[in-house]
Design an enzyme around this catalytic site. Structure first.
Site: not given
Ligand code: G6Q
Length: 530
Positions: A218, A269-270, A356, A387, A502
């Site tokens: 993406e 990532g999160r 997640e 509301h 995926k």
């Molecule tokens: C979060 C996941 C996931 C990740 C995205 C983007 O903890 O790992 O949401 O952040 O898939 O990944 P990239 O930063 O590698 O593009």
């Protein structure tokens, strides 16, 4: 650490809590909220943020057992180990990411002795690089080919590389430097990119491509979309694009970017909002001083989370009350309800961070879990939600525990008196009314006007949503999620559950581009792949 990886159901406290859950504290009735100075005693105060929990269905006995539970499971020790670099992102005996979990190191910048000096040293290096880079943007030393200054940034990323940063920006945009604008592109839906690109002056735009792996389809697709638009506008992408990625990832290519910032694989990532993933965009929007305030707020909470007494450790208390509601009282979901429009993306960010992390069914030894794990997280800001879905919160057959979030002051201090009260007062009055209504209910002879009450909630209250308070709020939730993962004995730091989709998407994509033309037939492609 022999006892560190047992789970909730194996503890002594678990059996006793099961018994207490048969008769949880009754919040209804006139005296319920006043009894035993409950409203004053059931507050966990921190420097920036207080947790009021008198409207939860807990009493001293439950709290004592929750303390025992935390002690038995050694959750604070596990948090300490995490901050000091233990490899906790793993499943014993099975292939796993097998990594440290060090998002906290990104903000351990304010004590002379960081607990994991190597990772914090790395964070400091990247922050220094960012400060220099932004200094050049501010002074105009770095500007576009036509000598115009950059005033806009498009942040391109998805999942953890989008939700947290986007939420932090929305929360803090009231503090943006004059003239600075930030936009986000995440979805591979081409309309997402097209909409953003149609509203910016590309000549003055920096594009920040954010992908830890450097392989997310993406994001790579949206990078191409933006670069095509730059080229069509007669601009050189290499003079407009910067990258945030893992060192040596496919995105780590200095020739393609004006500057590259790095994040290590020990930052999930999160959990990456306080790494370069959030800092680059926030630094551009707000300036570095405010980024440092934000990091300081997070750091304050990380240190507090090492406190063993649950009545002083706010994120741990939040985690344990969540476990009480979910595992013992049996409520499957949790509503996060900020009374702040600036936090309108916070529930969405927590949805990822929590679901997640803790949406898992096997424990850290690879066995099926013996208790429920993460709840379903949802929510919207009040008063809008009132509301919309609050009917169900008050009178529905599902009981939904809620975490309310509120601030005494507005961010922008632009307010007016209508019917003798300010809008901020109206907001706060509504917030308090909901907390009390859910707890106490109201009986009526008319069954349709009967409010059963005993719907638990708590309130996180701060003076004002500043960068430092946002950092604290974020870190409190991150720590809460981590603590709950320890309690359930699951690995909160991987996300294998997103892989299957995926792989299948890759197969469908292959079929859709099939030169035989069958790709036009959506139903056919679907059936062929099954
Ligand atoms: C979060 C996941 C996931 C990740 C995205 C983007 O903890 O790992 O949401 O952040 O898939 O990944 P990239 O930063 O590698 O593009």
């Amino acid at each position: 650490m022999a006892a560190a990886f047992t789970s909730l159901t194996e503890t002594r406290a678990y059996q006793e809590l099961i018994l207490l859950a048969r008769h949880p504290y009754d919040l209804t009735g006139k005296q319920a909220l006043q009894a035993d100075n409950r409203l004053e005693r059931y507050v966990c105060r921190t420097e920036l943020l207080d947790l009021h929990y008198a409207t939860e269905r807990v009493d001293d006995q439950v709290l004592t057992l929750l303390q025992e539970l935390a002690d038995e499971l050694r959750v604070v020790e596990q948090f300490q180990m995490m901050r000091r670099g233990a490899v906790l992102n793993r499943i014993d005996g099975f292939a796993s990411e097998n990594r440290q979990v060090l998002h906290t190191a990104c903000r351990d910048l304010f004590s002379p002795e960081p607990v994991e000096p190597l990772a914090t040293g790395q964070a400091k290096k990247e922050l220094a690089k960012l400060r220099t880079f932004l200094g050049k943007i501010d002074s105009g030393e770095l500007c576009n080919q036509k000598e115009a200054r950059f005033d806009t940034l498009i942040h391109v990323g998805i999942g953890g590389s989008d939700l947290g940063p986007r939420c932090m920006f929305e929360a803090l945009r009231a503090y943006a430097l004059p003239g600075r604008q930030v936009h986000f592109i995440a979805n591979v839906d081409p309309d997402d990119g097209a909409r953003v690109l149609s509203g910016v002056n590309l000549a003055r735009t920096l594009v920040c491509i954010v992908s830890k792996s450097g392989t997310t389809l993406e994001t790579l697709t949206n990078e191409k979309l933006v670069c095509r638009a730059l080229v069509e506008a007669g601009l050189d992408p290499a003079k407009h694009c910067i990258a945030v990625t893992g060192e040596k990832s496919p995105l780590d290519d200095p020739a393609k970017y004006l500057e590259s910032f790095y994040m290590d694989d020990y930052i999930g990532g999160r959990f990456s909002s306080t790494s370069m993933v959030g800092a680059v965009m926030l630094g551009f929007a707000l300036g570095m001083d405010r980024v440092m305030d934000f990091l300081q707020g997070a750091s304050d909470i990380d240190r507090l989370a090492e406190e063993k007494n649950i009545r002083r450790n706010m994120p741990l208390l939040l985690a344990l009350i969540g476990v009480w509601n979910h595992n013992f009282l049996g409520y499957p979901t949790l509503a996060v309800l900020p009374y702040s429009q600036a936090l309108h993306r916070f529930p969405a960010h927590l949805q990822q961070c929590d679901m997640e992390s803790n949406g898992k069914s096997i424990d850290r030894q690879g066995r099926a879990v013996t208790s429920r794990t993460g709840p379903i997280i949802w929510g919207e800001p009040g008063t809008n939600g009132q509301h919309a879905f609050y009917q169900l919160l008050h009178q529905g057959t599902e009981i939904v525990p809620a975490e309310f979030i509120g601030f005494k002051q507005s961010q922008m201090a632009i307010d007016l008196l209508v019917q003798e009260t300010t809008s901020q007062q109206k907001l706060l009055a509504n917030l308090l009314a909901q907390v009390v209504a859910m707890a106490t209910g109201q009986s009526s002879d008319n069954p349709n006007r009967n409010f059963p009450g005993n719907r638990p909630s708590c309130l996180l209250l701060a003076e004002k949503l500043t960068p430092r308070v946002m950092g604290a709020l974020l870190a409190a939730y991150e720590a809460k999620i981590v603590f709950q993962g320890f309690i359930w004995n699951i690995n909160s730091f991987d996300q294998e559950g997103v892989q299957l989709g995926k792989v299948l998407a890759g197969r469908f994509l292959q079929a859709l581009k099939d030169p035989s033309g069958s790709g036009e037939n959506f139903e056919g492609v679907f059936l062929n792949q099954l």
